[in-house]
Design a protein around this motif. Structure first.
Motif, PDB file in Angstrom:
ATOM      1  N   GLU A  43       0.878  -1.356  -0.105  1.00  0.00           N
ATOM      2  CA  GLU A  43       0.118  -0.043   0.050  1.00  0.00           C
ATOM      3  C   GLU A  43       0.797   1.148   0.042  1.00  0.00           C
ATOM      4  O   GLU A  43       0.566   2.334  -0.762  1.00  0.00           O
ATOM      5  N   GLN A  44       2.072   1.261   0.788  1.00  0.00           N
ATOM      6  CA  GLN A  44       2.787   2.401   1.120  1.00  0.00           C
ATOM      7  C   GLN A  44       3.199   2.805  -0.413  1.00  0.00           C
ATOM      8  O   GLN A  44       3.639   3.860  -0.806  1.00  0.00           O
ATOM      9  N   ALA A  45       4.004   1.558  -0.916  1.00  0.00           N
ATOM     10  CA  ALA A  45       4.480   1.518  -2.294  1.00  0.00           C
ATOM     11  C   ALA A  45       3.852   2.136  -3.440  1.00  0.00           C
ATOM     12  O   ALA A  45       3.952   3.209  -4.058  1.00  0.00           O
ATOM     13  N   LEU A  46       2.334   1.769  -3.529  1.00  0.00           N
ATOM     14  CA  LEU A  46       1.467   2.514  -4.281  1.00  0.00           C
ATOM     15  C   LEU A  46       1.141   3.759  -4.104  1.00  0.00           C
ATOM     16  O   LEU A  46       0.827   4.512  -4.989  1.00  0.00           O
ATOM     17  N   ARG A  47       1.054   4.194  -2.974  1.00  0.00           N
ATOM     18  CA  ARG A  47       0.938   5.627  -2.718  1.00  0.00           C
ATOM     19  C   ARG A  47       1.842   6.461  -3.147  1.00  0.00           C
ATOM     20  O   ARG A  47       1.712   7.611  -3.612  1.00  0.00           O
ATOM     21  N   VAL A  48       3.041   6.012  -2.797  1.00  0.00           N
ATOM     22  CA  VAL A  48       4.378   6.761  -3.614  1.00  0.00           C
ATOM     23  C   VAL A  48       4.152   6.750  -5.118  1.00  0.00           C
ATOM     24  O   VAL A  48       4.208   7.892  -5.572  1.00  0.00           O
ATOM     25  N   ALA A  49       3.847   5.713  -5.587  1.00  0.00           N
ATOM     26  CA  ALA A  49       3.838   5.743  -7.206  1.00  0.00           C
ATOM     27  C   ALA A  49       2.618   6.649  -7.613  1.00  0.00           C
ATOM     28  O   ALA A  49       2.619   7.130  -8.760  1.00  0.00           O
ATOM     29  N   GLU A  50       1.519   6.735  -6.903  1.00  0.00           N
ATOM     30  CA  GLU A  50       0.396   7.413  -7.358  1.00  0.00           C
ATOM     31  C   GLU A  50       0.551   8.919  -7.560  1.00  0.00           C
ATOM     32  O   GLU A  50       0.109   9.705  -8.156  1.00  0.00           O
ATOM     33  N   GLY A  51       1.755   9.433  -6.653  1.00  0.00           N
ATOM     34  CA  GLY A  51       2.019  10.764  -6.659  1.00  0.00           C
ATOM     35  C   GLY A  51       3.149  11.062  -7.460  1.00  0.00           C
ATOM     36  O   GLY A  51       3.768  12.147  -7.744  1.00  0.00           O
ATOM     37  N   SER A  52       3.618   9.906  -8.546  1.00  0.00           N
ATOM     38  CA  SER A  52       4.747  10.484  -9.421  1.00  0.00           C
ATOM     39  C   SER A  52       4.259   9.443 -10.926  1.00  0.00           C
ATOM     40  O   SER A  52       4.026   8.562 -10.879  1.00  0.00           O
ATOM     41  N   ASP A  53       4.913  10.218 -11.847  1.00  0.00           N
ATOM     42  CA  ASP A  53       4.707   9.356 -13.142  1.00  0.00           C
ATOM     43  C   ASP A  53       5.896   8.419 -13.210  1.00  0.00           C
ATOM     44  O   ASP A  53       5.654   7.529 -14.335  1.00  0.00           O
ATOM     45  N   ASP A  54       6.851   8.750 -12.814  1.00  0.00           N
ATOM     46  CA  ASP A  54       8.059   7.685 -13.020  1.00  0.00           C
ATOM     47  C   ASP A  54       8.285   6.526 -12.157  1.00  0.00           C
ATOM     48  O   ASP A  54       9.632   6.228 -11.728  1.00  0.00           O
ATOM     49  N   VAL A  55       7.383   5.966 -11.178  1.00  0.00           N
ATOM     50  CA  VAL A  55       7.771   5.128 -10.210  1.00  0.00           C
ATOM     51  C   VAL A  55       6.966   3.843 -10.393  1.00  0.00           C
ATOM     52  O   VAL A  55       5.837   3.836 -10.685  1.00  0.00           O
ATOM     53  N   GLU A  56       7.783   2.735 -10.461  1.00  0.00           N
ATOM     54  CA  GLU A  56       7.175   1.566 -10.692  1.00  0.00           C
ATOM     55  C   GLU A  56       7.489   0.973  -9.535  1.00  0.00           C
ATOM     56  O   GLU A  56       8.700   0.752  -8.956  1.00  0.00           O
ATOM     57  N   VAL A  57       6.321  -0.021  -9.206  1.00  0.00           N
ATOM     58  CA  VAL A  57       6.031  -0.980  -8.018  1.00  0.00           C
ATOM     59  C   VAL A  57       6.308  -2.367  -8.456  1.00  0.00           C
ATOM     60  O   VAL A  57       5.578  -2.760  -9.193  1.00  0.00           O
ATOM     61  N   VAL A  58       7.247  -3.100  -7.982  1.00  0.00           N
ATOM     62  CA  VAL A  58       7.617  -4.546  -8.439  1.00  0.00           C
ATOM     63  C   VAL A  58       7.687  -5.150  -6.939  1.00  0.00           C
ATOM     64  O   VAL A  58       8.148  -4.902  -6.201  1.00  0.00           O
ATOM     65  N   VAL A  59       6.846  -6.409  -6.874  1.00  0.00           N
ATOM     66  CA  VAL A  59       6.837  -7.155  -5.702  1.00  0.00           C
ATOM     67  C   VAL A  59       7.731  -8.699  -5.729  1.00  0.00           C
ATOM     68  O   VAL A  59       7.853  -9.084  -7.212  1.00  0.00           O
ATOM     69  N   LEU A  60       8.396  -8.831  -4.963  1.00  0.00           N
ATOM     70  CA  LEU A  60       9.419 -10.062  -4.837  1.00  0.00           C
ATOM     71  C   LEU A  60       9.041 -10.877  -3.692  1.00  0.00           C
ATOM     72  O   LEU A  60       8.764 -10.681  -2.488  1.00  0.00           O
ATOM     73  N   THR A  61       8.946 -12.419  -4.184  1.00  0.00           N
ATOM     74  CA  THR A  61       8.656 -13.221  -3.080  1.00  0.00           C
ATOM     75  C   THR A  61       9.577 -14.364  -3.412  1.00  0.00           C
ATOM     76  O   THR A  61      10.061 -14.890  -4.434  1.00  0.00           O
ATOM     77  N   VAL A  62      10.135 -15.123  -2.077  1.00  0.00           N
ATOM     78  CA  VAL A  62      10.697 -16.316  -2.140  1.00  0.00           C
ATOM     79  C   VAL A  62       9.661 -17.624  -1.539  1.00  0.00           C
ATOM     80  O   VAL A  62       9.133 -17.374  -0.532  1.00  0.00           O
TER      81      VAL A  62
END
Length: 260
Positions: A43-62
């Motif tokens: 959620e916090q990553a998506l909120r940062v991305a919503e405020g900028s046009d050049d932010v990509e959110v990628v998720v990583l799992t093991v």
């Protein structure tokens, strides 16, 4: 800018949880899902991305094949892409080995910021974020109740029992957030449909340059030696007040249990 969010597939806390024959968590005995505490990081990553046009959110799992469900949930919430580190040798890895795998994957992906939850809901250790930061040589700003990003500086507010601390770190950095950072969004129908077309890469240990012998249950520095099933609940004691002695019986019960 890329924000990489670490997510974990965990057994559903509302289900019946137990241990397998090797004393690791029996993940086949109950349904799994994206760890609730990791949803706050997404959620916090998506909120940062919503405020900028050049932010990509990628998720990583093991994790095993089923761990793809954690990535799927994050993509439905709005993340752009996923990475799944999938290798049979990983099974039974402790926090040290997990941090080694995550750090190697982060080096390969080279994000600007790594976000994660304060702990996993199955292990509940809360040590992996700082372990990963140490392996990377990056600053760690942990247990953030708030998160702000300005340029190459990330700021979190950590609330303690006696004070609130403001912590700043220069990117690249590892940040963990608490369940006070903001309610995670529920995937919309549009997000659910869009997630089906988002890319998910799969990496093995060989792609990360990790020796399979350094991870897994046999290489773990800590392990569970013995487990005992939780005893079944006993029937409660019913106190009748027909003769007016109910209050005295309740006081006697509380005193015997040293509750008063």
């Amino acid at each position: 800018m890329e924000i990489l969010v670490l997510v974990k597939y965990v057994p559903d806390a509302t289900g019946e949880r137990g241990f397998a024959a090797d004393h690791t968590v029996d993940r086949e005995a109950t349904d799994g899902l994206l760890s609730e505490l990791d949803e706050y990081a997404v959620e916090q990553a998506l909120r940062v991305a919503e405020g900028s046009d050049d932010v990509e959110v990628v998720v990583l799992t093991v994790g095993p094949d089923d761990a793809a469900a954690a990535i799927k949930r994050a993509l439905q919430m709005g993340a752009s892409a996923g990475i799944h580190v999938l290798d049979d040798a990983i099974a039974g890895s402790d926090a040290l080995a997990t941090s080694e795998i995550l750090a190697a994957a982060i080096r390969k992906e080279a994000p600007d910021l790594v976000l994660c939850g304060m702990a996993s809901t199955d292990g509940a250790m809360g040590v992996v974020p700082v372990m990963v930061a140490e392996r990377l040589g990056w600053p760690a700003a942990t247990l953030g109740a708030t998160l702000e990003l300005a340029g190459d500086v990330v700021t979190v507010r950590r609330d303690t029992d006696t004070a609130s601390l403001t912590i700043e770190a220069h990117l690249p950095a590892v940040v963990s957030v608490t369940d006070q950072s903001g309610e995670a969004r529920y995937p919309s129908m549009k997000g659910i449909l869009a997630a089906k077309k988002k890319p998910v890469r799969t990496w093995e240990l060989s792609d990360l340059g990790i020796d399979p012998g350094s991870v897994g249950l046999d290489a773990a520095w800590s392990s569970v030696a013995e487990t005992t099933p939780r005893p079944p609940k006993e029937a409660g004691k019913v106190v009748s007040d027909d003769d007016g002695a109910g209050s005295a019986a309740v006081v006697e019960f509380l005193a015997a249990g040293k509750f008063i």
